[in-house]
Design a protein around this motif. Structure first.
Motif, mmCIF file in Angstrom:
data_model
loop_
_atom_site.group_PDB
_atom_site.id
_atom_site.type_symbol
_atom_site.label_atom_id
_atom_site.label_comp_id
_atom_site.label_asym_id
_atom_site.label_seq_id
_atom_site.Cartn_x
_atom_site.Cartn_y
_atom_site.Cartn_z
ATOM 1 N N LYS A 122 0.753 25.342 24.637
ATOM 2 C CA LYS A 122 1.490 24.954 23.436
ATOM 3 C C LYS A 122 0.779 25.466 22.200
ATOM 4 O O LYS A 122 -0.401 25.167 21.982
ATOM 5 C CB LYS A 122 1.625 23.431 23.352
ATOM 6 C CG LYS A 122 2.329 22.942 22.086
ATOM 7 C CD LYS A 122 2.529 21.436 22.111
ATOM 8 C CE LYS A 122 3.272 20.957 20.860
ATOM 9 N NZ LYS A 122 3.563 19.514 20.920
ATOM 10 N N ALA A 123 1.493 26.247 21.385
ATOM 11 C CA ALA A 123 0.991 26.651 20.075
ATOM 12 C C ALA A 123 1.531 25.647 19.062
ATOM 13 O O ALA A 123 2.749 25.538 18.867
ATOM 14 C CB ALA A 123 1.448 28.067 19.729
ATOM 15 N N HIS A 124 0.658 24.918 18.435
ATOM 16 C CA HIS A 124 1.069 23.873 17.505
ATOM 17 C C HIS A 124 1.521 24.482 16.179
ATOM 18 O O HIS A 124 1.274 25.657 15.886
ATOM 19 C CB HIS A 124 -0.080 22.882 17.306
ATOM 20 C CG HIS A 124 -0.451 22.176 18.570
ATOM 21 N ND1 HIS A 124 -0.034 20.900 18.875
ATOM 22 C CD2 HIS A 124 -1.184 22.580 19.640
ATOM 23 C CE1 HIS A 124 -0.499 20.548 20.071
ATOM 24 N NE2 HIS A 124 -1.199 21.554 20.550
ATOM 25 N N ALA A 125 2.190 23.683 15.382
ATOM 26 C CA ALA A 125 2.754 24.173 14.117
ATOM 27 C C ALA A 125 1.662 24.729 13.213
ATOM 28 O O ALA A 125 0.510 24.275 13.240
ATOM 29 C CB ALA A 125 3.490 23.027 13.411
ATOM 30 N N GLN A 126 2.034 25.711 12.422
ATOM 31 C CA GLN A 126 1.103 26.258 11.450
ATOM 32 C C GLN A 126 0.640 25.142 10.520
ATOM 33 O O GLN A 126 1.415 24.289 10.106
ATOM 34 C CB GLN A 126 1.766 27.375 10.647
ATOM 35 C CG GLN A 126 2.064 28.622 11.462
ATOM 36 C CD GLN A 126 2.693 29.716 10.639
ATOM 37 O OE1 GLN A 126 3.006 29.527 9.476
ATOM 38 N NE2 GLN A 126 2.876 30.880 11.236
ATOM 39 N N GLY A 127 -0.645 25.175 10.184
ATOM 40 C CA GLY A 127 -1.192 24.167 9.292
ATOM 41 C C GLY A 127 -1.658 22.912 9.992
ATOM 42 O O GLY A 127 -2.123 21.982 9.328
ATOM 43 N N THR A 128 -1.546 22.849 11.326
ATOM 44 C CA THR A 128 -2.039 21.679 12.057
ATOM 45 C C THR A 128 -3.535 21.529 11.825
ATOM 46 O O THR A 128 -4.296 22.496 11.919
ATOM 47 C CB THR A 128 -1.758 21.824 13.560
ATOM 48 O OG1 THR A 128 -0.344 21.855 13.764
ATOM 49 C CG2 THR A 128 -2.343 20.661 14.344
ATOM 50 N N ASP A 129 -3.952 20.320 11.508
ATOM 51 C CA ASP A 129 -5.360 20.050 11.240
ATOM 52 C C ASP A 129 -6.130 19.970 12.564
ATOM 53 O O ASP A 129 -5.791 19.161 13.432
ATOM 54 C CB ASP A 129 -5.489 18.729 10.472
ATOM 55 C CG ASP A 129 -6.917 18.423 10.068
ATOM 56 O OD1 ASP A 129 -7.675 17.923 10.916
ATOM 57 O OD2 ASP A 129 -7.269 18.691 8.904
#
Length: 305
Positions: free
Chosen positions: A51-58
């Motif tokens: 899973k590639a998480h959303a851009q900007g995920t902390d």
């Protein structure tokens, strides 16, 4: 996104083949499970999901959420590794594959299992440092998405119903004191059976996991019931199972709606806003379900002085 998906699939393959004991049906099981530029991309190879998480995920917050999933492996699907990696500027995590709920068999929807898992999650200790549950933030994002899509006749009652919610439910003020560990985005797509053939149901997707009001996790089925989209008997099964498992979001008996009203309204508005945005973008009509949630917003907006 075009470059990300092949790279993500390659990493999933590498993860599978790094374990000589892992089962892999390479010729049949490559699949893109989700592909959305504004949120996550998810691919499967054999028994592994990447899973590639959303851009900007902390990264720090995601690590805390992954650690929580690892500790609560009987309730949440545990990751293969609690440390995310970076790929094409996105944080990536790896998970065992679990069989999802069959959307073509609504009569077999695991409402009781979902309720029991939520109750167990809500009773678990909130890990130190865990950020707030992201439910209100997602609702606010849906409203922004509707506004960015352009004008639509249904937008006015949706916005009026939104404005009538308390500021914390609109992600414009601090929420009430955290009461529980919350999933933050509960729906039947967030359950998988692991192992796929005969395993138990588990919750997936920790992106919104956090401390907050546990009633938010009951809000979507409550909203569907209130909109006439979830039959009363299925709502009763869900609510009864949650109460019997000792879930703290609602009283053990009596009227649950004082606790559920605000979150259910917020989830109704969120769903309607996304439906309106989709209608504008696709230049098409609202379907029957989307019309039902918009009409619920019309009724809610009529209650506003």
């Amino acid at each position: 996104m075009n470059a990300l998906l092949p790279a993500l699939t390659a990493r999933a393959r590498a993860t599978v083949h790094s374990n000589p004991d892992a089962e892999c049906r390479c010729t049949t099981s490559d699949a893109v499970l989700a592909e959305r530029s504004d949120t996550a991309a998810v691919v499967r190879h054999g028994a592994t999901v990447a899973k590639a998480h959303a851009q900007g995920t902390d990264a720090a917050e995601l690590s805390l959420r992954l650690a929580a999933a690892t500790r609560l492996g009987g309730t949440l699907l545990a990751p293969l590794d609690a440390t995310p990696v970076t790929l094409h500027g996105r944080l990536v995590t790896f998970w065992p594959y679990g069989a999802p709920v069959d959307p073509d068999r609504p009569e077999a929807a695991p409402w009781e299992a979902a309720a029991r898992l939520l109750a167990r999650l809500h009773r678990a200790p909130v890990p130190a440092g865990l950020p707030p549950m992201r439910g209100p933030a997602k609702a606010a994002r849906a409203i922004r998405r509707m506004g960015a899509a352009g004008p639509h006749p249904a937008a006015e009652p949706v916005l009026k119903a939104w404005a009538a919610l308390p500021a914390w439910a609109r992600d414009e003020a601090d929420p009430p004191p955290p009461r529980a560990l919350c999933h933050g985005d509960l729906h039947l797509g967030q359950l998988v059976r692991h192992p796929p053939d005969a395993g138990s149901w588990l919750l997936i997707d920790v992106d919104d996991l956090g401390a907050g009001d546990p009633a938010w996790d009951l809000a979507r089925p409550a909203a569907w019931y209130a909109c006439g989209l979830l039959p009363p008997e299925e709502w009763s099964r869900f609510l009864t199972a949650y109460r019997q498992e000792g879930g703290p979001a609602v009283p053990f008996d009596g009227d649950p709606w004082p606790a559920l009203d605000v979150p259910a309204r917020a989830l109704t508005v969120q769903t309607a806003a996304l439906a309106v945005a989709k209608s504008v973008t696709a230049d098409g009509p609202l379907d029957e379900v989307e019309q039902a949630v918009v009409q619920a917003c019309v009724r809610m907006s009529a209650e506003v002085p």
